[in-house]
Design a protein around this motif. Structure first.
Motif, PDB file in Angstrom:
ATOM      1  N   ASN A   1      -3.669   3.723  -0.390  1.00 55.33           N
ATOM      2  CA  ASN A   1      -4.074   3.250  -1.784  1.00 55.33           C
ATOM      3  C   ASN A   1      -3.699   1.440  -1.427  1.00 55.33           C
ATOM      4  O   ASN A   1      -2.316   2.048  -1.787  1.00 55.33           O
ATOM      5  CB  ASN A   1      -3.723   4.423  -2.617  1.00 55.33           C
ATOM      6  CG  ASN A   1      -4.063   4.817  -2.235  1.00 55.33           C
ATOM      7  OD1 ASN A   1      -5.617   5.457  -2.161  1.00 55.33           O
ATOM      8  ND2 ASN A   1      -3.940   6.685  -2.608  1.00 55.33           N
ATOM      9  N   LEU A   2      -4.164   0.936  -2.356  1.00 52.02           N
ATOM     10  CA  LEU A   2      -3.191  -0.491  -3.183  1.00 52.02           C
ATOM     11  C   LEU A   2      -2.572  -0.667  -4.139  1.00 52.02           C
ATOM     12  O   LEU A   2      -3.294  -0.381  -5.151  1.00 52.02           O
ATOM     13  CB  LEU A   2      -4.036  -1.609  -2.486  1.00 52.02           C
ATOM     14  CG  LEU A   2      -4.074  -3.405  -2.499  1.00 52.02           C
ATOM     15  CD1 LEU A   2      -3.148  -2.932  -1.734  1.00 52.02           C
ATOM     16  CD2 LEU A   2      -5.187  -4.443  -3.091  1.00 52.02           C
ATOM     17  N   ASP A   3      -1.322  -0.472  -4.284  1.00 58.13           N
ATOM     18  CA  ASP A   3      -1.000  -1.460  -5.707  1.00 58.13           C
ATOM     19  C   ASP A   3      -1.163  -0.195  -6.826  1.00 58.13           C
ATOM     20  O   ASP A   3      -1.892  -0.891  -7.883  1.00 58.13           O
ATOM     21  CB  ASP A   3      -1.620  -2.426  -5.891  1.00 58.13           C
ATOM     22  CG  ASP A   3      -0.864  -3.798  -5.257  1.00 58.13           C
ATOM     23  OD1 ASP A   3      -0.711  -3.360  -4.318  1.00 58.13           O
ATOM     24  OD2 ASP A   3      -1.822  -4.840  -5.902  1.00 58.13           O
TER      25      ASP A   3
ATOM     26  N   LYS B   1       0.982  -0.739   0.333  1.00 61.24           N
ATOM     27  CA  LYS B   1      -0.214   0.091   0.177  1.00 61.24           C
ATOM     28  C   LYS B   1       0.428   1.050  -0.025  1.00 61.24           C
ATOM     29  O   LYS B   1       1.731   1.081   0.274  1.00 61.24           O
ATOM     30  CB  LYS B   1      -1.108  -0.060   1.220  1.00 61.24           C
ATOM     31  CG  LYS B   1      -0.482  -0.290   2.543  1.00 61.24           C
ATOM     32  CD  LYS B   1      -1.583  -0.190   3.643  1.00 61.24           C
ATOM     33  CE  LYS B   1      -0.491  -0.123   4.981  1.00 61.24           C
ATOM     34  NZ  LYS B   1      -2.018  -0.035   5.922  1.00 61.24           N
TER      35      LYS B   1
ATOM     36  N   LEU C   1       2.465  -5.588   2.394  1.00 63.63           N
ATOM     37  CA  LEU C   1       1.655  -5.886   3.048  1.00 63.63           C
ATOM     38  C   LEU C   1       1.875  -7.807   3.570  1.00 63.63           C
ATOM     39  O   LEU C   1       2.704  -8.434   2.880  1.00 63.63           O
ATOM     40  CB  LEU C   1       0.108  -6.308   2.436  1.00 63.63           C
ATOM     41  CG  LEU C   1      -0.778  -5.205   1.478  1.00 63.63           C
ATOM     42  CD1 LEU C   1      -1.932  -5.100   1.082  1.00 63.63           C
ATOM     43  CD2 LEU C   1      -0.591  -4.111   3.162  1.00 63.63           C
TER      44      LEU C   1
ATOM     45  N   THR D   1     -12.803  -0.648   0.437  1.00 62.79           N
ATOM     46  CA  THR D   1     -11.641  -0.449   1.855  1.00 62.79           C
ATOM     47  C   THR D   1     -12.036  -1.652   2.830  1.00 62.79           C
ATOM     48  O   THR D   1     -13.098  -1.760   3.079  1.00 62.79           O
ATOM     49  CB  THR D   1     -11.763   1.044   2.234  1.00 62.79           C
ATOM     50  OG1 THR D   1     -12.050   2.345   1.598  1.00 62.79           O
ATOM     51  CG2 THR D   1     -11.653   1.214   3.745  1.00 62.79           C
TER      52      THR D   1
ATOM     53  N   ILE E   1      -7.230  -0.430   4.580  1.00 62.72           N
ATOM     54  CA  ILE E   1      -6.352  -0.629   2.839  1.00 62.72           C
ATOM     55  C   ILE E   1      -7.629  -0.451   2.062  1.00 62.72           C
ATOM     56  O   ILE E   1      -8.523  -0.564   2.198  1.00 62.72           O
ATOM     57  CB  ILE E   1      -5.951  -2.469   2.168  1.00 62.72           C
ATOM     58  CG1 ILE E   1      -4.726  -2.752   3.520  1.00 62.72           C
ATOM     59  CG2 ILE E   1      -5.079  -2.296   1.086  1.00 62.72           C
ATOM     60  CD1 ILE E   1      -5.125  -4.112   3.500  1.00 62.72           C
ATOM     61  N   GLU E   2      -6.931   0.465   0.870  1.00 63.15           N
ATOM     62  CA  GLU E   2      -7.902   0.887  -0.039  1.00 63.15           C
ATOM     63  C   GLU E   2      -7.652   0.064  -1.122  1.00 63.15           C
ATOM     64  O   GLU E   2      -6.220   0.664  -1.844  1.00 63.15           O
ATOM     65  CB  GLU E   2      -8.136   2.668  -0.126  1.00 63.15           C
ATOM     66  CG  GLU E   2      -8.533   3.395   1.128  1.00 63.15           C
ATOM     67  CD  GLU E   2      -9.098   4.391   1.269  1.00 63.15           C
ATOM     68  OE1 GLU E   2      -8.186   5.107   0.196  1.00 63.15           O
ATOM     69  OE2 GLU E   2      -9.943   4.977   2.046  1.00 63.15           O
ATOM     70  N   TRP E   3      -8.736   0.450  -2.610  1.00 70.03           N
ATOM     71  CA  TRP E   3      -8.504  -0.485  -3.853  1.00 70.03           C
ATOM     72  C   TRP E   3      -9.175   0.347  -4.678  1.00 70.03           C
ATOM     73  O   TRP E   3      -9.937  -0.083  -4.349  1.00 70.03           O
ATOM     74  CB  TRP E   3      -7.198  -1.373  -3.795  1.00 70.03           C
ATOM     75  CG  TRP E   3      -8.698  -2.784  -3.555  1.00 70.03           C
ATOM     76  CD1 TRP E   3      -9.026  -3.699  -4.325  1.00 70.03           C
ATOM     77  CD2 TRP E   3      -8.902  -3.132  -2.091  1.00 70.03           C
ATOM     78  NE1 TRP E   3     -10.002  -3.959  -3.938  1.00 70.03           N
ATOM     79  CE2 TRP E   3     -10.129  -3.870  -2.580  1.00 70.03           C
ATOM     80  CE3 TRP E   3      -8.439  -3.182  -1.213  1.00 70.03           C
ATOM     81  CZ2 TRP E   3     -10.493  -5.092  -1.183  1.00 70.03           C
ATOM     82  CZ3 TRP E   3      -9.620  -3.434   0.118  1.00 70.03           C
ATOM     83  CH2 TRP E   3     -10.038  -4.727   0.013  1.00 70.03           C
TER      84      TRP E   3
END
Length: 693
Positions: free
Chosen positions: A501-503, A496, A516, A645, A610-612
């Motif tokens: 924001n993830l990836d 993150k 992670l 999220t 975690i957000e994606w």
């Protein structure tokens, strides 16, 4: 039991018959097949001899041992059907003409099987309807010697035409009708209506290709009316439907390629006509076959990115499938994990300000920062730097190819211009790439050459060797095992950025990244095996409306999916340290799709907050009122995005957004043991809820 077997055999047989008719237009749909069959009934000779030819082909293939599920059956059935149409166009129904059609059908079966095997073996090409073209030419050439066969269908049936239709529309209708040897207005209307109902893209490419070919032909011949009278213009329609919707993914570039193929086929039509006229036979579909096969072979050889490999006949579905995988997965760019634990900061990114230039533009440098500084105290000693001596771990599962850790660590502000890379480790990983980690600490290597390593395994410590004015870790991926080789574009997995924001695909200078931590618990919860079954009660606005039963099944290629028992499938698996629903294949009435909507993917990590983001295919949510043919010109048009999220281990919230407008809000709650406990989807005032039973 016997009755059930008979019913199943009848169902399979009826499907084969109706599919054979729809395959004439590269469509596999029973309704379209029935419409096309109904259209042939306007000429009893074509209808009967075509049906006899088809039935003969189906019986003969079973008799010689060609199995029902053999892909060549599809090619055999529609080629034999066309051969029967050709016989019915020439001859009246008699016992002799039926025998003649059946004999030619058997010849077509043998020819189709032989040619399809040879073309696929040597060129990886489909046979299309080359067997029909050859068989039809044989019928025309041989028919002159058979005086007992009664010629009937040469006489026009003008009562199937409509007075007052403009020539440019009439030309299209009759060209469509010729596809089943009936060049009449009413037949053309039926055929084109069937195509329009099934696929707007196929209809669009058919019409576009026809008029493009006609008007180019008119320019060459100097007469528009003369061009509309061209008997072989149906080849333009076939070229458009096959390239524009079947073999290529619909797009602006695809349509341009299709138009170029149509223009090319104009020359082939005239050249072939000039040759075959001496034998008194038409060119049939020779221009279509020759042009399309050349395009498919060349585009396939150069790895054209819009080749349709989905095995889905309807172009709308092919486009959905293409956009789903294009926007959600990247299986071509090399991907690795972060080579460290904890939070690090990007010091230099791709095309960096200092050393990441030219051949080495694709590389990242990482440091550790606290309160905006990379060091403590005054930063005059390398030991003051926060990343110095920190563990460096393997970012991949692979084999150690090179290890060097004899270079001295520089004092702050000094660099080693001779040994630019300093101490380094190079690891080979599947499917043929190498990852280089450099500027390591002297004598810190914990592995040796040829050691097998796994993700997260300790390799060495971060140092300050080589061309390094202060301690940092250099990471790059390359094709070669040699130190100093040119880097290549790559991405990181399972991390993150800036705590949320993830990836993202690319990192920029100053981004704070955190690897992670893998979760054995989530991995267990989202691990489904064959015959697992889950039952959910379905509620709409707190009123129970039904039940969803999900059972885990497996495709022949080893892909797993949830089935609701109604031919709707939700494919799933693991991809780059996350659980994903790969795609949904089914109608929009099944609540099975709500699983995808609420959780298209899930990082298998215990990290909180975690957000994606996710791309949401139209076939999963709702079809927009905008026709897909318009979207085929702009693949980003009406693009729906999902924002998700994970605030704790078991609850994931999300929302689907289109052009800044929230379409729905979702919540997925996981079970402690396996799968989902509850799913809720709120669309305006409407609330849909799935609760595990």
């Amino acid at each position: 039991m016997r009755t059930e077997q008979i019913k199943e055999s009848v169902r399979i047989f009826s499907e084969e018959v109706t599919y054979a008719y729809s395959n004439l237009f590269f469509i596999r749909n029973r309704f379209v097949g029935l419409l096309l069959f109904a259209a042939t009934l306007f000429n009893k000779n074509i209808a009967v001899l075509g049906l006899f030819s088809l039935l003969t082909a189906l019986i003969f293939t079973r008799f010689i041992g060609i199995k029902n599920d053999d892909p060549v059956n599809r090619l055999i059935s529609y080629n034999s059907l066309l051969t029967g149409f050709a016989a019915g166009f020439l001859f009246k129904i008699t016992a002799l003409s039926v025998l003649f059609a059946c004999g030619m059908s058997i010849f077509t079966v043998l020819l189709t099987y032989t040619l399809s095997s040879a073309l696929y073996l040597y060129f990886r090409l489909p046979v299309l309807n080359i067997p029909f073209t050859i068989s039809a030419m044989i019928i025309y050439l041989a028919s002159g010697k058979y005086s007992n066969l009664i010629v009937d269908s040469f006489y026009k049936q003008e009562y199937f035409n409509i007075e007052g239709i403009p020539a440019f529309i009439q030309g299209l209708l009759r060209a469509a009708g010729i596809l089943i040897f009936m060049p009449y207005d009413i037949i053309g209307i039926i055929l084109l209506t069937a195509v329009l109902i099934y696929s707007r893209i196929t209809f669009f490419t058919a019409v576009l290709s026809y008029y493009a070919g006609i008007y180019f032909l008119a320019l060459l011949k100097g007469s528009v009316p003369l061009a509309f009278l061209e008997v072989s213009s149906f080849n333009f329609i076939l070229v458009g439907m096959s390239l524009g919707g079947m073999f290529l993914i619909p797009s602006k570039r695809t349509y341009l390629l299709t138009l170029s193929a149509v223009l090319t086929s104009v020359f082939v039509i005239d050249a072939a006509s000039a040759f075959w006229v001496s034998f008194g036979i038409p060119v049939f579909t020779l221009p279509f076959n020759l042009t399309v096969l050349l395009y498919i072979y060349v585009l396939g050889s150069v790895k054209y990115v819009m080749m349709n490999n989905t095995n889905l006949e309807q172009p709308e579905r092919s486009l959905d499938d293409h956009l789903n995988y294009k926007n959600r997965f990247d299986w071509t760019t090399p991907a690795i994990n972060l080579p460290f634990f904890g939070k690090w900061t990007v010091y230099q990114s791709f095309d960096g300000d200092w050393t990441h230039k030219g051949l080495w533009r694709y590389a990242y440098d990482f440091v550790i920062k606290e309160n905006g500084k990379t060091f403590k105290n005054e930063g005059k000693d390398k030991q003051d730097y926060l990343c110095y001596g920190k563990p460096v771990v393997s970012p991949v599962d692979g084999t150690v190819i090179e290890v060097y850790d004899e270079a001295e660590d520089n004092e702050i502000g000094e660099v080693d211009k001779i040994n630019n890379w300093g101490n380094y480790i190079i690891i080979y990983f599947y499917p043929g790439y190498y990852v280089e980690l450099s500027h390591l600490k002297k004598d810190s290597a914990k592995v040796k050459k040829n050691d097998q390593v796994s993700k997260g395994q300790l390799l060495a410590e971060c140092g300050n060797s080589g061309y390094s004015p202060e301690p940092h870790l250099h990471v790059q991926v390359q094709y070669s095992h040699l130190i100093g080789s040119a880097g290549m574009e790559f991405v990181f997995n399972s991390f993150k950025v800036n705590d949320l924001n993830l990836d993202p695909r690319y990192l920029k200078k100053g981004d704070e990244v955190t690897a992670l931590a893998p979760s054995k618990t989530l991995t267990r919860i989202m691990q489904f095996i064959l015959d697992d079954e889950f039952k959910f009660s379905v509620f709409e606005d707190d009123i129970r409306t039904g039940e969803l039963i999900c059972e885990v099944k497996m495709e022949t290629d080893g892909t797993y999916y949830f089935s609701d028992g109604k031919n709707n499938r939700l494919y799933f698996g693991n991809d780059k340290d996350r659980f994903v629903f790969f795609k949904y294949d089914g109608d929009q009435r099944s609540p099975l799709r709500y699983l995808f909507i609420s959780l298209p993917s899930l990082p298998l990590s215990d990290d909180e907050l975690i957000e994606w983001n996710e791309y949401i295919p139209e076939n999963v949510w709702k079809r927009s009122f905008i026709p897909t043919v318009i979207k085929s010109f702009n693949h980003k048009f009406n693009k729906m995005c999902g924002f998700y999220t994970k605030k704790d281990r078991s609850i994931i919230s999300g929302k689907i957004v289109l052009k800044g407008k929230v379409l729905c809000e979702t919540t997925a709650e996981l079970c402690d043991k396996k799968g989902f406990r509850k799913i809720t989807i709120r669309e305006g005032n409407k609330l849909i809820r799935l609760e595990k039973i």
